[in-house]
Design a protein around this motif. Sequence first.
Motif, PDB file in Angstrom:
ATOM      1  N   SER A 135       0.835  -1.209   0.000  1.00 35.27           N
ATOM      2  CA  SER A 135       0.000   0.000   0.000  1.00 35.27           C
ATOM      3  C   SER A 135       0.862   1.248   0.000  1.00 35.27           C
ATOM      4  N   ASN A 136       1.918   1.237   0.803  1.00 28.53           N
ATOM      5  CA  ASN A 136       2.820   2.388   0.855  1.00 28.53           C
ATOM      6  C   ASN A 136       3.515   2.617  -0.479  1.00 28.53           C
ATOM      7  N   ALA A 137       3.878   1.529  -1.145  1.00 32.86           N
ATOM      8  CA  ALA A 137       4.527   1.659  -2.458  1.00 32.86           C
ATOM      9  C   ALA A 137       3.578   2.296  -3.465  1.00 32.86           C
ATOM     10  N   ARG A 144       4.121  10.843  -6.488  1.00 31.63           N
ATOM     11  CA  ARG A 144       4.948  11.327  -7.605  1.00 31.63           C
ATOM     12  C   ARG A 144       4.070  11.903  -8.716  1.00 31.63           C
ATOM     13  N   ALA A 145       2.931  11.261  -8.965  1.00 34.98           N
ATOM     14  CA  ALA A 145       2.041  11.735 -10.028  1.00 34.98           C
ATOM     15  C   ALA A 145       1.414  13.086  -9.691  1.00 34.98           C
ATOM     16  N   GLU A 180       6.849   9.605   3.777  1.00 33.62           N
ATOM     17  CA  GLU A 180       6.479  10.993   3.540  1.00 33.62           C
ATOM     18  C   GLU A 180       5.899  11.122   2.131  1.00 33.62           C
ATOM     19  N   THR A 181       4.741  11.726   2.041  1.00 31.62           N
ATOM     20  CA  THR A 181       4.089  11.925   0.740  1.00 31.62           C
ATOM     21  C   THR A 181       3.559  13.363   0.686  1.00 31.62           C
ATOM     22  N   PRO A 182       4.433  14.345   0.536  1.00 24.57           N
ATOM     23  CA  PRO A 182       4.001  15.744   0.621  1.00 24.57           C
ATOM     24  C   PRO A 182       2.999  16.153  -0.448  1.00 24.57           C
ATOM     25  N   TRP A 187      -2.617  17.443  -1.700  1.00 21.09           N
ATOM     26  CA  TRP A 187      -3.803  17.184  -2.525  1.00 21.09           C
ATOM     27  C   TRP A 187      -4.968  16.717  -1.661  1.00 21.09           C
ATOM     28  N   TYR A 188      -4.707  15.829  -0.719  1.00 18.68           N
ATOM     29  CA  TYR A 188      -5.757  15.326   0.174  1.00 18.68           C
ATOM     30  C   TYR A 188      -6.379  16.470   0.966  1.00 18.68           C
TER      31      TYR A 188
END
Length: 206
Positions: A135-137, A144-145, A180-182, A187-188
Amino acid sequence: MLKIWGRLTSVNVQKVMLAVRELALPHSFTQAGGPFGVVDTPEFAKLNPNRTVPLIDDGGFVLWESNAIVRYLAARYGAGSLWPEDVCMRADADRWMDWQATEWQGVMGPAFLGLIRTPEDKRDRAAIENSVKRSNARALILDRALQGREFIVGRHLTMADIALVCSAHRWLALPIERPETPALSAWYRRVMMRPAPQGVLTLPLE
């Protein structure tokens, strides 16, 4: 009037309700599935032989499968908004909706079921760890998108964001360690600031 059957704790029902709220569609909502039953009745089975939610009846047109419902509502009531008029943007949105269903949501299932719906002493730790890793992957792919974008196919929210944000909400609410997914996180927050998610993506996982 549009009729909807489902329960708001279902990620698939959440997609439909977000679309309905974004489009401001008058509708009725019947609690169904899980503790509400209904799906096991002969009447429901005539509408959806899979006995699952969500299900809609729009003036006699009956449809099941959440992403198909979101696409239908977007095409019929949201041309130029949730339904991109540009064919390439629409194909891009379609691609991300399919990815949400077949990739991210699919691999997240064991973690969700194990951590949220299974008593601690009965959990399959290996299955949960594998699900979290996968899920993290997938979340990193989406991050990135989203870099340099307000929404997944450009500057405006589309049907693809509807599907994706429901999975993102579930992933962010799971009691797990996440990378980390900035871009994803920004977006969220952007989507959650809209009126539509209130009362839909503000419920605890169960």
